[in-house]
Enzyme design. Sequence first.
Site, short mmCIF file in Angstrom:
data_model
loop_
_atom_site.label_atom_id
_atom_site.label_comp_id
_atom_site.label_asym_id
_atom_site.label_seq_id
_atom_site.Cartn_x
_atom_site.Cartn_y
_atom_site.Cartn_z
N ASP A 120 13.17 -14.63 5.64
CA ASP A 120 13.57 -13.56 4.71
C ASP A 120 13.36 -12.21 5.38
OD1 ASP A 120 14.17 -15.42 2.89
OD2 ASP A 120 12.59 -14.95 1.45
N HIS B 271 17.83 15.18 -2.31
CA HIS B 271 17.14 15.36 -1.03
C HIS B 271 16.82 14.01 -0.41
CE1 HIS B 271 15.64 19.49 -2.61
NE2 HIS B 271 16.83 19.57 -2.09
N ALA C 59 -7.30 18.03 -9.85
CA ALA C 59 -7.96 18.75 -8.75
C ALA C 59 -8.28 20.19 -9.12
CB ALA C 59 -7.10 18.71 -7.51
N GLY C 60 -7.61 20.70 -10.18
CA GLY C 60 -7.90 22.07 -10.60
C GLY C 60 -6.75 23.04 -10.46
N PRO D 292 20.53 -22.24 7.10
CA PRO D 292 19.92 -23.56 7.33
C PRO D 292 18.46 -23.57 6.85
CG PRO D 292 21.05 -22.76 9.30
CD PRO D 292 21.00 -21.61 8.34
N GLY E 16 26.12 23.42 -1.17
CA GLY E 16 26.57 23.72 0.18
C GLY E 16 27.94 24.37 0.23
N GLU F 195 3.78 -19.83 9.06
CA GLU F 195 4.38 -18.65 8.41
C GLU F 195 3.55 -17.40 8.72
OE1 GLU F 195 4.91 -19.20 4.23
OE2 GLU F 195 6.63 -20.55 4.46
N GLY G 68 11.44 -15.52 -4.29
CA GLY G 68 10.80 -16.84 -4.41
C GLY G 68 10.02 -16.96 -5.70
#
Length: 1092
Positions: free
Chosen positions: A216, A751, A773-774, A109, A309, A118, A67
């Site tokens: 939608d 993955h 964070a270290g 429609p 695999g 809405e 939209g």
Amino acid sequence: MSAKAISEQTGKEFLYKYICTSAAVHNRFRYASVTTETDWDRLIQEHPWLLTERLVVKPDQLIKRRGKLGLVGINLDQQGVQEWLKSRLMRETTVGKAKGVLKNFLIEPFVPHTQEEEFYVCIYATREGDHVLFHHEGGVEVGDVDAKAQRLMVAVDEKLSEDQVREQLLTHVPDNKKEVLASFIVGLFNLYEDLYFTYLEINPLVITQDGVYILDMAAKIDATADYICKAKWGDVEFPPPFGREAYPEEAYIADLDAKSGASLKLTLLNPRGRIWTMVAGGGASVVYSDTICDLGGVDELANYGEYSGAPSEQQTYDYAKTILSLMTREKHPQGKVLIIGGSIANFTNVAATFKGIVRAIKDYQGPLKEHEVTIFVRRGGPNYQEGLRVMGEVGKTTGIPIHVFGTETHMTAIVGMALGHRPIPNQPPMDAHTANFLLNASSSAKTPATTRTASFSEPRTSNDATPAKKSKAGLPAAKATTLFREHTKAIVWGMQTRAVQGMLDFDYVCSRDEPSVTAMVYPFTGDHKQKFYWGHKEILLPVYKNMADAMKKHPEVDVLISFASLRSAFDSTVEAMQYPQIHTIAIIAEGIPEAQTRKMIKMADEKGVTIIGPATVGGIKPGCFKIGNTGGMLDNILASKLYRPGSVAYVSRSGGMSNELNNIISRTTDGVYEGVAIGGDRYPGSTFMDHVLRYQDTQGVKMIVLLGEIGGTEEYKICQGIREGRITKPLVCWCIGTCATMFASEVQFGHAGACANQASETAVAKNQALRDAGAYVPRSFDELGDVIRTVYDELVANGTIVPAQEVPPPAVPMDYSWARELGLIRKPASFMTSICDERGQELIYAGMPITEVFKEEMGLGGVLGLLWFQRRLPRYACQFIEMCLMVTADHGPAVSGAHNTIVCARAGKDLISSLTSGLLTIGDRFGGALDAAAKQFSKAFDSGMLPMEFVNKMKKDGKLIMGIGHRVKSINNPDMRVQILKDFVKQHFPSTQLLDYALDVEKITTSKKPNLILNVDGFIGVAFVDLLRTCGGFTRDEADEFVEIGALNGIFVLGRSMGFIGHYLDQKRLKQGLYRHPWDDISYVLPEHMSM
């Protein structure tokens, strides 16, 4: 991958078909799809409402915020829709960074409504449960729903009620709409669960006085649940993300992947790019893409893909030729590079897969040289030396520049070489041959005494396993800190003999006292014993049909390794968790539906069970225990020093990359203490944090390595753990998938969990968070080994780690089959065959693929020519063979063979016994005269004997002329079978010398007695000799040899088998009872009574 986006039309179709709610859902199935190929007259005929309703039109191509982008036509009539589409259909459009062509549109429609009508609703899955978001103000301007929306979480295995919806979600909704909304949202949630959605968003959801309208919709479903939902889903098409075309080659590889137990993936990013990849492993494929993008190759990267695999040689060939075909369609002024990379395989035979790639390179050598393609190869794993040798050889023989490297070279070093950022070594150092690792300097075959300590820097602890701590009533059971010890015992679910033997060899080389595998469970056979090797000695392991029996008889077992398929893994895991003795379960299968995985995780948490997997190779604790194929074969176990513990513990998502970490850590530190690959699915059974905290609490672990990846938020818990002081040991981290932010459109990596749904889930964001964070975070995967070495050296320097003296492991004999695979031994084959080969992708008859046999319409005669004579015979010869089979198929129930078959069938015997009974009567007197007739007539004709001389000689010698004479037929009552064959032979055979000779003999014999005709056996015998001698496919010696070895009698045996089978089926169909011969048809001739 698991969660895949579906088109809006597909999502609405599912909703309209299967939602169960008291709310009135309007406009069900009132949508029409438009493409460039749409016939408007037909479309209107199928959807007459297009002429009567006001309409909405919009693209249906996974585009967000249509939209706001001006891509929705509202309140139009049918002509207005067509006018609106004229300026947009097939127009190139930019959405964000993605540029694509608008091809598919949806017409629905138009629903007149107000803003107050809405609403916004969204359901999405997380590890703990499913979140339902609701906002009372939906539509284009909904804004940041995460911040605004009411939300509630429905825990795994729990249900959503209308009361919950009303109380927690609908607080701002007018009372007159609450009942409808509550019913609809509960129905929507049930639909979401039943059809295995992972994401379902409706915006706006319109509620009017009439009922519910779905305007939608965006949705994703768990594609791995196809086997569960197929009946409801049907054949779902998964559209590509906007900005990326759907290429037929991608569909071809997806089809190969679906038909294979291996993993084959291909995504085309830029078909005109100069950098192409063919990478083994889901994790490794992401690392290579990262490195290419880091080195500035993002705009030239042509594809993303992976094969893993243990694909067969044929599957790898098909995959490789697809990529080579794509990359040799357009030239590039700088030439092109192909990177054939991979981590160190755990169980894939590298040489076998490389043979497939080599075949493809040979097939495309011309185009590869024309397009100036340079190939860079790096690989490790079982038999990789032979694979690299074969790859190097093809470079020399074809003249294509191929640079080959093994495990001595860092995994991504070839990317720098390919892109010109680092020099290419002239003679790369090569590690020793696979077999060399297995030969110990010590001549003793005995297992040395256990002299090593539990870790290089940890004093030996008690051998007793630490069970899960008992928790207080009502709380989940606490999980064990130590999963594996040197006396850990496991049960393996599945007949994975190679994996079990690998575990036993690992146990032996680690100087364990006893094997780690106690038993196997395999529901498809009865209880029995399976033979394995323990060092030099053969041992038997029990195999049970039922898990209950295995658990009862082996109470010492606390680990289950499940090789169950994706369809049975859930049930077998749930069953295993019913036994309190099980503390750890490894689930190898990939593709288990996420909803089932979440249920397993919940149950495991409640019972204090640690799950490793799904979609994993497992884990390894050097000196103690390994799961299945983890760590690869013995050469890699020994090369990476996994037979004794080091000081570094790691956790990874990728199984293939875990083996690469084994290699990196063994080269930069004193080795691995423990390593776990938690699996590539979105919801692994255990998390990074679970294992990092275990390592934090384990005395022998001195530093930790974490290899994360794009997708999920687990790494942020690690950051929190560092900040809170819960994690204090040095932690080296790297998240793979940094390239994802550089791509214009979304790419799903190998993955299932490797996909970022928001900015915080990107690898770049997580790496930065870990750095802040270290944690020790390198600048790229290329530098990971250097950072690990630096941290390790610091720990050695400050005395935290004291490296111990190496103790050589015991020698383990090599399996015969593997020694033969490596070319170390040779043995004469027990059988030789030259007519058929079933080993490849396609059955081959005498060098001719079965597809060619059918394409050429060779028929039964042609197949017989290939299998019996190793020749492709002329068409007339094939027809003659088929005619012979037809005329010899049967000759009524009175002949001895048919009689025997009938008697046997009526005695209640099976088809094969009855058929064999009839065939055993075939000989010189019945049906077996073809060879004898051919030999007699050939010998007489070849010696120059006249027909009369031949007849007289046979009479003088007192011998019958084989192929002459018939009980019923005569010169006056000819055998029509012979007449049919004679007409064909005279018309089509180039020469009939021997047949003419036999017919001359017939004239002589029938002049004496009218039934001494050339019978069907004799005719086929002599005509076949003419065929072999004159068709041009055989030398005279070859033709005579086929007669000598009995080939012609085979025609009668094969043909008459059809008749015998017919008689057997006839008797069974007529339900005939046991046959007893009547007395009046037996002449009893007994000796007279003799008295004493």
